[in-house]
Motif scaffolding. Structure first.
Motif, PDB file in Angstrom:
ATOM      1  N   UNK A  77     -17.128 -78.720 -28.147  1.00  0.00           N
ATOM      2  CA  UNK A  77     -18.429 -78.230 -28.620  1.00  0.00           C
ATOM      3  C   UNK A  77     -18.511 -76.723 -28.375  1.00  0.00           C
ATOM      4  N   UNK A  78     -18.438 -75.884 -29.432  1.00  0.00           N
ATOM      5  CA  UNK A  78     -18.473 -74.433 -29.250  1.00  0.00           C
ATOM      6  C   UNK A  78     -19.899 -73.898 -29.097  1.00  0.00           C
ATOM      7  N   UNK A  79     -20.102 -72.875 -28.276  1.00  0.00           N
ATOM      8  CA  UNK A  79     -21.413 -72.231 -28.160  1.00  0.00           C
ATOM      9  C   UNK A  79     -21.594 -71.221 -29.287  1.00  0.00           C
ATOM     10  N   UNK A  80     -22.822 -70.733 -29.526  1.00  0.00           N
ATOM     11  CA  UNK A  80     -23.070 -69.772 -30.603  1.00  0.00           C
ATOM     12  C   UNK A  80     -22.212 -68.510 -30.512  1.00  0.00           C
ATOM     13  N   UNK A  81     -21.829 -68.115 -29.300  1.00  0.00           N
ATOM     14  CA  UNK A  81     -21.011 -66.910 -29.140  1.00  0.00           C
ATOM     15  C   UNK A  81     -19.635 -67.049 -29.784  1.00  0.00           C
ATOM     16  N   UNK A  82     -19.246 -68.274 -30.119  1.00  0.00           N
ATOM     17  CA  UNK A  82     -17.932 -68.523 -30.703  1.00  0.00           C
ATOM     18  C   UNK A  82     -18.013 -68.760 -32.207  1.00  0.00           C
TER      19      UNK A  82
END
Length: 234
Positions: A77-82
Motif C-alpha cells: 500500500x503506497x502513501x501519497x508521497x509515492x
C-alpha cells in the motif's frame, strides 16, 4: 431530482486504493525472472475468513507470467508521497527496466512467501495464489484480464500505523484512482461507525456534502484540461 444519464460500462470503476503488487522471487531460481512491481487500481476483498483478496492481471503481461510462475505475490500500500513512483511502475514494463532501482525501493524478504515486499510502503500483505478464473467476451474470445484469488498468509505494517498492536487505517494515508485520470487521497473523516444509533448531526452532514459537491464543478474543469498518460504492459 438530479437529472441522470445512462451509458454502457467502459472501465468506469469506482475510486479505490491503488496498490503496488510485487511478484517474482527475491532470489530467482535458474531460468526465472527477477522480482518486479506492477500497479492494481481495484483490489477486491471477497472474504475475511479465510482471508482472501483478489487482483486482476492483464493476461500475457510481464508480471502475469511471474505470478503464474511463482504462485505468490505481495500487495504493498503506497502513501501519497509515492504517487510518481506508482505512476512509473504502471507505465513501464519490467521486461525493459528495473523498477526497484528506478524508484529507489528497498526489497525486504517476506516471512512466508519468496516474493519481496516494498519496505517504503506502510502496509504489506503476503499472498499465495489460491485460484485463477478466466473470462470470455461476448464474441467468445478470451477476456483482457484474469481474476486471481490470493490467500493472505502474513501482514506487515509500520509501527506508526498500529494502535495496541492492531492496524488502524486512519493512520495509513492512501492513493485513490478516481477514473479516468485523477489521483486522490482519502480525505477528512466525516463521522464514526455508529450504524445502530441515530445520525448525530444530520444538518451538519448535509452542509458538508453540499460544500463538497460545489467544489466538484471546478475540479471537472481541471480534469478536462489534464493530459492522461499512456499505460503499457507492466
Amino acid at each position: 431530482m438530479e437529472p441522470r444519464a445512462s451509458f454502457s460500462f467502459k472501465k468506469n470503476w469506482w475510486p479505490a486504493p491503488v496498490t503496488l503488487i510485487s511478484c517474482g522471487r527475491m532470489n530467482p531460481l535458474a531460468g526465472e525472472r527477477g522480482p518486479n512491481i506492477w500497479v492494481v487500481g481495484v483490489l477486491g476483498g471477497p472474504c475475511d475468513d479465510p482471508p482472501l483478496l483478489t487482483i486482476s492481471p492483464r493476461v500475457g503481461m510481464y508480471s502475469y507470467k511471474q505470478l503464474v510462475e511463482v504462485g505468490q505475490f505481495v500487495v504493498n500500500i503506497p502513501p501519497p508521497q509515492m504517487v510518481r513512483e506508482m505512476e512509473y511502475c504502471g507505465t513501464h514494463t519490467g521486461a525493459e527496466v528495473d523498477k526497484w532501482k528506478a524508484c529507489g525501493f528497498t526489497p525486504v524478504k517476506g516471512e512466508v512467501v519468496d516474493v519481496p515486499l516494498i519496505a517504503e510502503c506502510p502496509v504489506n500483505f503476503e499472498c499465495v495464489v489460491e485460484k485463477q478464473l478466466t473470462f470470455e467476451r461476448e464474441d467468445g474470445s478470451p477476456g483482457e484480464h484474469e481474476l486471481m484469488i490470493g490467500r493472505i498468509v502474513h501482514v506487515h505494517a509500520h509501527q506508526r500505523c498500529l494502535v495496541n498492536g492492531e492496524l488502524q487505517w486512519d493512520l495509513v494515508d492512501t492513493i485513490y484512482r478516481s477514473r479516468p485520470r485523477t489521483w486522490r487521497t482519502m480525505g477528512p473523516a466525516i463521522g464514526f461507525d455508529e450504524r445502530k444509533s441515530p445520525l448525530a448531526k444530520p444538518q451538519e452532514a448535509a452542509d458538508l456534502i453540499e460544500k463538497r459537491v460545489k467544489s466538484y464543478e471546478d475540479l471537472a474543469d481541471i480534469i478536462r484540461g489534464t493530459p492522461y498518460p499512456t499505460q503499457t504492459a507492466s
